[in-house]
Design a protein around this motif. Structure first.
Motif, PDB file in Angstrom:
ATOM      1  N   ILE A 155     -35.196 -13.122 -34.137  1.00  0.00           N
ATOM      2  CA  ILE A 155     -36.534 -12.155 -34.622  1.00  0.00           C
ATOM      3  C   ILE A 155     -36.072 -11.399 -36.363  1.00  0.00           C
ATOM      4  N   LEU A 156     -35.066 -10.667 -35.987  1.00  0.00           N
ATOM      5  CA  LEU A 156     -34.415 -10.746 -37.438  1.00  0.00           C
ATOM      6  C   LEU A 156     -34.087 -11.414 -38.617  1.00  0.00           C
ATOM      7  N   ALA A 157     -33.519 -12.609 -38.004  1.00  0.00           N
ATOM      8  CA  ALA A 157     -33.703 -13.822 -39.235  1.00  0.00           C
ATOM      9  C   ALA A 157     -35.243 -14.486 -39.825  1.00  0.00           C
ATOM     10  N   LEU A 158     -35.844 -14.586 -38.109  1.00  0.00           N
ATOM     11  CA  LEU A 158     -37.734 -14.875 -39.271  1.00  0.00           C
ATOM     12  C   LEU A 158     -38.475 -13.707 -40.090  1.00  0.00           C
ATOM     13  N   SER A 159     -37.679 -12.471 -39.375  1.00  0.00           N
ATOM     14  CA  SER A 159     -38.190 -11.526 -40.325  1.00  0.00           C
ATOM     15  C   SER A 159     -37.591 -11.892 -41.944  1.00  0.00           C
ATOM     16  N   GLY A 160     -36.960 -12.221 -42.368  1.00  0.00           N
ATOM     17  CA  GLY A 160     -36.376 -12.051 -43.787  1.00  0.00           C
ATOM     18  C   GLY A 160     -34.810 -11.486 -43.936  1.00  0.00           C
ATOM     19  N   ASP A 161     -33.974 -11.930 -42.424  1.00  0.00           N
ATOM     20  CA  ASP A 161     -32.284 -11.440 -42.424  1.00  0.00           C
ATOM     21  C   ASP A 161     -31.857 -12.255 -42.801  1.00  0.00           C
ATOM     22  N   ASN A 162     -30.881 -13.047 -43.599  1.00  0.00           N
ATOM     23  CA  ASN A 162     -30.578 -14.655 -44.400  1.00  0.00           C
ATOM     24  C   ASN A 162     -29.298 -14.040 -44.050  1.00  0.00           C
ATOM     25  N   GLU A 163     -28.647 -13.006 -43.417  1.00  0.00           N
ATOM     26  CA  GLU A 163     -27.103 -12.790 -42.936  1.00  0.00           C
ATOM     27  C   GLU A 163     -27.492 -13.830 -41.448  1.00  0.00           C
ATOM     28  N   LYS A 164     -28.615 -13.276 -40.653  1.00  0.00           N
ATOM     29  CA  LYS A 164     -29.039 -13.327 -39.255  1.00  0.00           C
ATOM     30  C   LYS A 164     -28.984 -15.088 -39.364  1.00  0.00           C
ATOM     31  N   LYS A 165     -29.870 -15.498 -40.679  1.00  0.00           N
ATOM     32  CA  LYS A 165     -30.170 -16.898 -40.456  1.00  0.00           C
ATOM     33  C   LYS A 165     -29.477 -17.931 -40.685  1.00  0.00           C
ATOM     34  N   SER A 166     -27.952 -17.451 -41.578  1.00  0.00           N
ATOM     35  CA  SER A 166     -26.630 -17.744 -42.146  1.00  0.00           C
ATOM     36  C   SER A 166     -25.643 -18.214 -40.774  1.00  0.00           C
ATOM     37  N   LYS A 167     -25.561 -16.912 -39.968  1.00  0.00           N
ATOM     38  CA  LYS A 167     -24.673 -16.896 -38.688  1.00  0.00           C
ATOM     39  C   LYS A 167     -25.312 -18.110 -37.144  1.00  0.00           C
ATOM     40  N   LEU A 168     -26.836 -18.126 -37.091  1.00  0.00           N
ATOM     41  CA  LEU A 168     -27.405 -18.317 -36.356  1.00  0.00           C
ATOM     42  C   LEU A 168     -26.506 -20.710 -36.673  1.00  0.00           C
ATOM     43  N   ALA A 169     -27.581 -20.593 -37.956  1.00  0.00           N
ATOM     44  CA  ALA A 169     -27.464 -21.864 -38.209  1.00  0.00           C
ATOM     45  C   ALA A 169     -26.045 -22.472 -38.055  1.00  0.00           C
ATOM     46  N   GLY A 170     -24.931 -22.112 -38.479  1.00  0.00           N
ATOM     47  CA  GLY A 170     -23.468 -22.083 -38.701  1.00  0.00           C
ATOM     48  C   GLY A 170     -23.082 -22.027 -37.190  1.00  0.00           C
ATOM     49  N   SER A 171     -23.472 -21.721 -36.063  1.00  0.00           N
ATOM     50  CA  SER A 171     -22.762 -21.213 -35.321  1.00  0.00           C
ATOM     51  C   SER A 171     -24.135 -22.934 -33.966  1.00  0.00           C
ATOM     52  N   SER A 172     -25.110 -22.933 -35.136  1.00  0.00           N
ATOM     53  CA  SER A 172     -25.555 -24.097 -33.992  1.00  0.00           C
ATOM     54  C   SER A 172     -25.365 -25.407 -34.228  1.00  0.00           C
ATOM     55  N   LEU A 173     -24.677 -25.488 -35.991  1.00  0.00           N
ATOM     56  CA  LEU A 173     -24.340 -26.804 -36.388  1.00  0.00           C
ATOM     57  C   LEU A 173     -22.803 -27.223 -35.928  1.00  0.00           C
ATOM     58  N   GLU A 174     -22.168 -25.974 -35.610  1.00  0.00           N
ATOM     59  CA  GLU A 174     -21.314 -25.633 -34.775  1.00  0.00           C
ATOM     60  C   GLU A 174     -20.690 -26.381 -33.300  1.00  0.00           C
ATOM     61  N   ALA A 175     -21.612 -26.131 -32.813  1.00  0.00           N
ATOM     62  CA  ALA A 175     -22.517 -26.581 -31.493  1.00  0.00           C
ATOM     63  C   ALA A 175     -22.213 -28.203 -31.410  1.00  0.00           C
ATOM     64  N   ILE A 176     -23.658 -29.177 -32.179  1.00  0.00           N
ATOM     65  CA  ILE A 176     -23.900 -29.780 -32.981  1.00  0.00           C
ATOM     66  C   ILE A 176     -22.513 -30.797 -32.908  1.00  0.00           C
ATOM     67  N   SER A 177     -21.710 -30.026 -33.824  1.00  0.00           N
ATOM     68  CA  SER A 177     -20.769 -30.803 -34.104  1.00  0.00           C
ATOM     69  C   SER A 177     -19.472 -31.809 -32.979  1.00  0.00           C
ATOM     70  N   SER A 178     -19.767 -30.006 -31.873  1.00  0.00           N
ATOM     71  CA  SER A 178     -18.969 -30.178 -30.364  1.00  0.00           C
ATOM     72  C   SER A 178     -19.095 -31.430 -29.455  1.00  0.00           C
ATOM     73  N   CYS A 179     -20.723 -31.632 -29.485  1.00  0.00           N
ATOM     74  CA  CYS A 179     -21.225 -32.754 -29.264  1.00  0.00           C
ATOM     75  C   CYS A 179     -20.403 -33.785 -29.170  1.00  0.00           C
ATOM     76  N   GLU A 180     -21.170 -33.870 -30.789  1.00  0.00           N
ATOM     77  CA  GLU A 180     -20.822 -35.591 -31.460  1.00  0.00           C
ATOM     78  C   GLU A 180     -19.095 -35.622 -31.690  1.00  0.00           C
ATOM     79  N   LYS A 181     -17.907 -34.906 -31.066  1.00  0.00           N
ATOM     80  CA  LYS A 181     -16.241 -35.422 -30.797  1.00  0.00           C
ATOM     81  C   LYS A 181     -16.802 -35.713 -29.570  1.00  0.00           C
TER      82      LYS A 181
END
Length: 207
Positions: A155-181
């Motif tokens: 919700i904070l990321a949607l409200s404009g908190d770029n730090e939260k948005k970046s953290k969520l994006a990084g964690s999401s990409l890492e999770a997808i990469s784990s599936c690919e491995k």
């Protein structure tokens, strides 16, 4: 179409958040009131990807707070779940074709087989992460939680908190990469063994 909260609206949310942190009772009331404010500030399009017939409570709760329109991608049970108690969320309707999503929630496949069968879904999510076109959150059924954050962080990321948005994006990409491995290991790993198929029949017929 206005998809983001106006600048004054973001400032209002930030100010009220700070003023209520000092009081537990006020903060409890503020959490409920904040939901109403967010709904009024946002015309929020959310894409839910890969949930199938699953409709986790935490995902439904988040969507009931922020989404006004939902685009389900192999997620047929999400809209039905939102209509039921305790959410009783009635959406505006289907998003206009081609409308950009403000939030993408992806269900992390529980098996490598599912990931391989629906690989195009992870491509949608990866593209959104790399282009920073939307807030991306990955939900993990095994832990019953969002990867790299909570509903409040989203919700904070949607409200404009770029730090939260970046953290969520990084964690999401890492999770997808784990599936690919895991998928790569299953398909091409050194320990990969051929499956043995035994066909049992009668009459000596060949198929």
């Amino acid at each position: 179409r206005e998809t983001k909260a106006p600048r004054k609206g973001k400032k209002l949310l930030s100010t009220l958040d700070q003023s209520t942190n000092s009081s537990t009772k006020l903060f409890s009331l503020w959490k409920n009131f904040r939901k109403i404010i967010i709904k009024s500030l946002f015309t929020m399009v959310a894409s839910v990807v890969g949930f199938g017939s699953r409709a986790p409570e935490k995902v439904l709760d988040l969507l009931s707070k922020v989404a006004s329109e939902i685009e389900p991608i192999r997620s047929q049970s999400i809209k039905l779940g939102l209509l039921e108690a305790p959410y009783r969320t009635f959406l505006k309707g289907n998003p206009t074709k081609g409308s950009p999503s403000d939030l993408i929630i992806y269900l992390l496949p529980s098996t490598t087989t599912e990931y391989l069968a629906f690989g195009s879904e992870s491509n949608i999510v990866r593209s959104a992460i790399l282009s920073s076109s939307a807030v991306v959150a990955v939900y993990d059924v095994s832990t019953d939680s969002f990867v790299g954050g909570s509903s409040d962080d989203i919700i904070l990321a949607l409200s404009g908190d770029n730090e939260k948005k970046s953290k969520l994006a990084g964690s999401s990409l890492e999770a997808i990469s784990s599936c690919e491995k895991l998928a790569a290991t299953q398909l091409y790993g050194p320990d990969r063994q051929a499956d043995v198929v035994i066909v049992v029949g009668s009459g000596g017929r060949e198929h």
